[in-house]
Write a protein that holds these residues in place. Structure first.
Motif, mmCIF file in Angstrom:
data_model
loop_
_atom_site.group_PDB
_atom_site.id
_atom_site.type_symbol
_atom_site.label_atom_id
_atom_site.label_comp_id
_atom_site.label_asym_id
_atom_site.label_seq_id
_atom_site.Cartn_x
_atom_site.Cartn_y
_atom_site.Cartn_z
ATOM 1 N N HIS A 187 -13.021 23.133 4.579
ATOM 2 C CA HIS A 187 -14.199 22.360 4.200
ATOM 3 C C HIS A 187 -15.325 22.606 5.196
ATOM 4 C CE1 HIS A 187 -11.567 20.054 1.520
ATOM 5 N NE2 HIS A 187 -10.735 19.921 2.545
ATOM 6 N N PRO A 188 -16.573 22.357 4.780
ATOM 7 C CA PRO A 188 -17.668 22.324 5.753
ATOM 8 C C PRO A 188 -17.550 21.073 6.620
ATOM 9 C CG PRO A 188 -18.460 21.686 3.593
ATOM 10 C CD PRO A 188 -17.039 22.131 3.400
ATOM 11 N N PRO A 189 -18.329 20.956 7.680
ATOM 12 C CA PRO A 189 -18.274 19.742 8.499
ATOM 13 C C PRO A 189 -18.515 18.493 7.656
ATOM 14 C CG PRO A 189 -19.613 21.432 9.561
ATOM 15 C CD PRO A 189 -19.321 21.938 8.185
ATOM 16 N N GLY A 190 -17.894 17.399 8.079
ATOM 17 C CA GLY A 190 -18.074 16.167 7.318
ATOM 18 C C GLY A 190 -17.169 15.061 7.818
ATOM 19 N N VAL A 191 -17.077 14.014 7.010
ATOM 20 C CA VAL A 191 -16.247 12.848 7.353
ATOM 21 C C VAL A 191 -14.803 13.160 7.021
ATOM 22 C CG1 VAL A 191 -15.779 10.429 6.858
ATOM 23 C CG2 VAL A 191 -18.146 11.241 6.976
ATOM 24 N N GLN A 192 -13.958 13.079 8.025
ATOM 25 C CA GLN A 192 -12.536 13.366 7.835
ATOM 26 C C GLN A 192 -11.705 12.102 7.763
ATOM 27 O OE1 GLN A 192 -10.224 12.888 10.511
ATOM 28 N NE2 GLN A 192 -8.410 13.813 9.573
ATOM 29 N N ASP A 193 -12.182 11.001 8.375
ATOM 30 C CA ASP A 193 -11.389 9.777 8.448
ATOM 31 C C ASP A 193 -12.312 8.568 8.364
ATOM 32 O OD1 ASP A 193 -9.737 7.593 9.176
ATOM 33 O OD2 ASP A 193 -8.590 8.786 10.594
ATOM 34 N N ILE A 194 -12.002 7.661 7.447
ATOM 35 C CA ILE A 194 -12.596 6.324 7.432
ATOM 36 C C ILE A 194 -11.529 5.377 7.960
ATOM 37 C CG2 ILE A 194 -13.628 4.486 6.052
ATOM 38 C CD1 ILE A 194 -15.321 6.951 6.023
ATOM 39 N N ALA A 195 -11.765 4.811 9.128
ATOM 40 C CA ALA A 195 -10.776 3.942 9.764
ATOM 41 C C ALA A 195 -11.088 2.481 9.473
ATOM 42 C CB ALA A 195 -10.759 4.190 11.272
ATOM 43 N N PHE A 196 -10.036 1.714 9.212
ATOM 44 C CA PHE A 196 -10.172 0.302 8.887
ATOM 45 C C PHE A 196 -9.404 -0.549 9.895
ATOM 46 C CE2 PHE A 196 -10.175 2.414 4.622
ATOM 47 C CZ PHE A 196 -11.496 2.158 4.303
ATOM 48 N N ARG A 197 -9.887 -1.783 10.084
ATOM 49 C CA ARG A 197 -9.141 -2.799 10.833
ATOM 50 C C ARG A 197 -8.621 -3.847 9.863
ATOM 51 N NH1 ARG A 197 -13.023 -4.729 15.658
ATOM 52 N NH2 ARG A 197 -14.640 -4.298 14.128
ATOM 53 N N VAL A 198 -7.365 -4.244 10.026
ATOM 54 C CA VAL A 198 -6.753 -5.241 9.139
ATOM 55 C C VAL A 198 -6.101 -6.333 9.979
ATOM 56 C CG1 VAL A 198 -6.337 -3.536 7.325
ATOM 57 C CG2 VAL A 198 -4.550 -3.972 9.022
ATOM 58 N N ARG A 199 -5.909 -7.476 9.352
ATOM 59 C CA ARG A 199 -5.298 -8.612 10.054
ATOM 60 C C ARG A 199 -3.779 -8.500 10.130
ATOM 61 N NH1 ARG A 199 -8.763 -12.466 11.303
ATOM 62 N NH2 ARG A 199 -10.775 -12.580 10.225
ATOM 63 N N ASP A 200 -3.194 -7.760 9.198
ATOM 64 C CA ASP A 200 -1.733 -7.680 9.154
ATOM 65 C C ASP A 200 -1.325 -6.240 8.887
ATOM 66 O OD1 ASP A 200 0.985 -7.921 8.763
ATOM 67 O OD2 ASP A 200 0.834 -9.785 7.608
ATOM 68 N N LEU A 201 -1.172 -5.465 9.956
ATOM 69 C CA LEU A 201 -0.816 -4.059 9.811
ATOM 70 C C LEU A 201 0.567 -3.894 9.197
ATOM 71 C CD1 LEU A 201 -1.553 -1.104 10.314
ATOM 72 C CD2 LEU A 201 -0.609 -1.325 12.631
ATOM 73 N N ASP A 202 1.501 -4.781 9.527
ATOM 74 C CA ASP A 202 2.849 -4.678 8.971
ATOM 75 C C ASP A 202 2.828 -4.822 7.446
ATOM 76 O OD1 ASP A 202 4.023 -4.278 11.425
ATOM 77 O OD2 ASP A 202 4.470 -6.408 11.753
ATOM 78 N N LYS A 203 1.979 -5.713 6.945
ATOM 79 C CA LYS A 203 1.878 -5.899 5.497
ATOM 80 C C LYS A 203 1.352 -4.629 4.822
ATOM 81 C CE LYS A 203 -0.167 -8.978 2.044
ATOM 82 N NZ LYS A 203 -1.026 -10.189 1.845
ATOM 83 N N ILE A 204 0.384 -3.991 5.438
ATOM 84 C CA ILE A 204 -0.136 -2.730 4.902
ATOM 85 C C ILE A 204 0.934 -1.648 4.982
ATOM 86 C CG2 ILE A 204 -1.785 -0.862 5.331
ATOM 87 C CD1 ILE A 204 -3.105 -3.089 3.926
ATOM 88 N N ARG A 205 1.700 -1.619 6.068
ATOM 89 C CA ARG A 205 2.769 -0.626 6.200
ATOM 90 C C ARG A 205 3.780 -0.783 5.069
ATOM 91 N NH1 ARG A 205 3.900 2.213 10.983
ATOM 92 N NH2 ARG A 205 5.614 2.985 9.725
ATOM 93 N N GLN A 206 4.114 -2.025 4.739
ATOM 94 C CA GLN A 206 5.063 -2.262 3.656
ATOM 95 C C GLN A 206 4.506 -1.757 2.314
ATOM 96 O OE1 GLN A 206 5.965 -6.448 3.740
ATOM 97 N NE2 GLN A 206 6.705 -6.374 5.860
ATOM 98 N N LYS A 207 3.218 -1.977 2.094
ATOM 99 C CA LYS A 207 2.607 -1.508 0.853
ATOM 100 C C LYS A 207 2.531 0.010 0.829
ATOM 101 C CE LYS A 207 -0.594 -4.025 -0.980
ATOM 102 N NZ LYS A 207 -1.908 -4.659 -1.357
ATOM 103 N N ILE A 208 2.248 0.614 1.979
ATOM 104 C CA ILE A 208 2.229 2.077 2.080
ATOM 105 C C ILE A 208 3.588 2.646 1.695
ATOM 106 C CG2 ILE A 208 2.159 3.972 3.759
ATOM 107 C CD1 ILE A 208 -0.070 2.391 5.197
ATOM 108 N N ASP A 209 4.641 2.034 2.221
ATOM 109 C CA ASP A 209 5.998 2.498 1.906
ATOM 110 C C ASP A 209 6.320 2.296 0.425
ATOM 111 O OD1 ASP A 209 6.366 3.186 4.553
ATOM 112 O OD2 ASP A 209 7.383 1.311 5.086
ATOM 113 N N ARG A 210 5.934 1.152 -0.119
ATOM 114 C CA ARG A 210 6.249 0.839 -1.513
ATOM 115 C C ARG A 210 5.521 1.776 -2.482
ATOM 116 N NH1 ARG A 210 4.762 -3.957 -1.374
ATOM 117 N NH2 ARG A 210 2.853 -3.978 -2.618
#
Length: 352
Positions: free
Chosen positions: A68-91
């Protein structure tokens, strides 16, 4: 959930760091290097940008720039419950690229995070609120007298034709975003369909576009970017006239607006009952090439916006400046025809 930072992959991080300071008025906040990658952090009290470039062919930045040409590679987010997101990622079976447990902490990053594959080549690093290093970096900001940029209003992801529904569902399922608006734009030369997604807390507006014609400006982005990617980021400002004037004086190039736009929009404003712009502001709109839009049922709520030229050599990524008066909603759909005409006529001019 909120935006933590935006990560750019570029060929020369020092050049973009200096450009961000000189043109956008951001501040240098830190840097780090390892055996294959240099990374610099710039920002202010309201946003952070990470900028990386390769030191060696083994750098992930070098691999990205082969595709790709130069650009945005990552949009990073902050969440209140990382474990909950991890569970959804796995599911959901979302691909995990790395976690903070995979590598030792450093003074540059002591946060708890997981990095996942997003849409296309886009990635998302998700960090735990209270365990992110962003507040440490913001504490380094020297407060200016008058800040030009006061946050990120929205981000725009372009996807291939036919992928809008699938991409929107992906972000809805994982991050619990919901569609707050849909619209279709068609000009003589271009067309797009768009879903405007927002987070449940209303802190993130994430728009997804797809082209609806082969010669669409969205398709031009996809061709030049060699796939889906972030097309632009809109910066919030309290006073767009001051912001754009200052950025233009600092050498930032904006898209010119077709000359007929202002006579047409003034006529439409008179018929719609728009009376909150002074004559001086109407003159400043045209002088600074700023667009104005409103909803028919709330003509006092004005959305003022303008767009930079693409900032890299390819007609891909650009920034937007936006001011919302009286809590104006939407994203300037009434301006899209003028925007499309300007982008299509000027996409190969004034690169960084």
């Amino acid at each position: 959930m909120e935006i933590d930072r935006i990560h750019f992959y570029v060929a020369d991080a020092v050049q973009m760091r200096d450009w961000s300071i000189d043109r956008l008025g951001l501040q240098a906040l830190g840097d780090r290097s390892d055996r294959h990658t240099d990374t610099y952090l710039v920002g202010n009290a309201h946003l952070l940008l990470s900028i990386s470039s390769p030191r060696a062919a083994s750098s992930p930045v070098a691999n990205y720039l082969k595709l790709h040409p130069p650009g945005v590679q990552d949009i990073a987010f902050r969440v209140r419950d990382l474990d909950k997101i991890r569970q959804k990622i796995d599911r959901l079976g979302v691909k995990i690229l790395a976690t903070s447990n995979d590598q030792p902490s450093s003074n540059f990053d002591r946060s708890s995070w997981v990095r996942i594959q997003g849409w296309g080549s886009l990635e998302h690093t998700i960090t735990q609120v209270g365990a992110t290093d962003s507040d440490d970096w913001r504490s380094r900001v020297m407060q200016p007298i008058d800040e030009t940029i006061i946050g990120i209003d929205h981000l725009v992801l372009n996807v291939a034709a036919g992928e809008l529904g699938t991409a929107s569902a992906w972000y809805k399922n994982l991050f619990d975003f919901h569609v707050q608006q849909t619209f279709n734009i068609q000009t003589d030369r271009s067309g797009l369909s768009s879903n405007a997604l927002t987070s449940r807390q209303g802190k993130i507006d994430f728009n997804i576009n797809q082209p609806t014609s082969p010669n669409s400006q969205i398709q031009e982005f996809l061709d030049a970017n060699r796939g889906a990617g972030i097309q632009h980021i809109a910066f919030k400002t309290r006073n767009i006239f001051q912001t754009v004037d200052r950025m233009q004086q600092q050498g930032l190039a904006f898209l010119p607006v077709p000359t007929t736009y202002y006579s047409e929009v003034k006529t439409r404003a008179r018929h719609s009952g728009v009376r909150s712009l002074t004559e001086d502001e109407w003159q400043a709109l045209e002088r600074l090439q700023i667009l104005v839009d409103w909803q028919p049922d709330s003509p006092q709520a004005l959305l003022l916006q303008t767009f930079t030229q693409p900032i890299f050599n390819e007609p891909t990524f650009f920034f937007e400046a936006i001011e919302r008066r009286d809590m104006a909603q939407g994203f300037g759909q009434g301006n899209f025809q003028a925007l499309f005409e300007a982008v299509e006529q000027n996409s190969h001019r004034h690169r960084v």
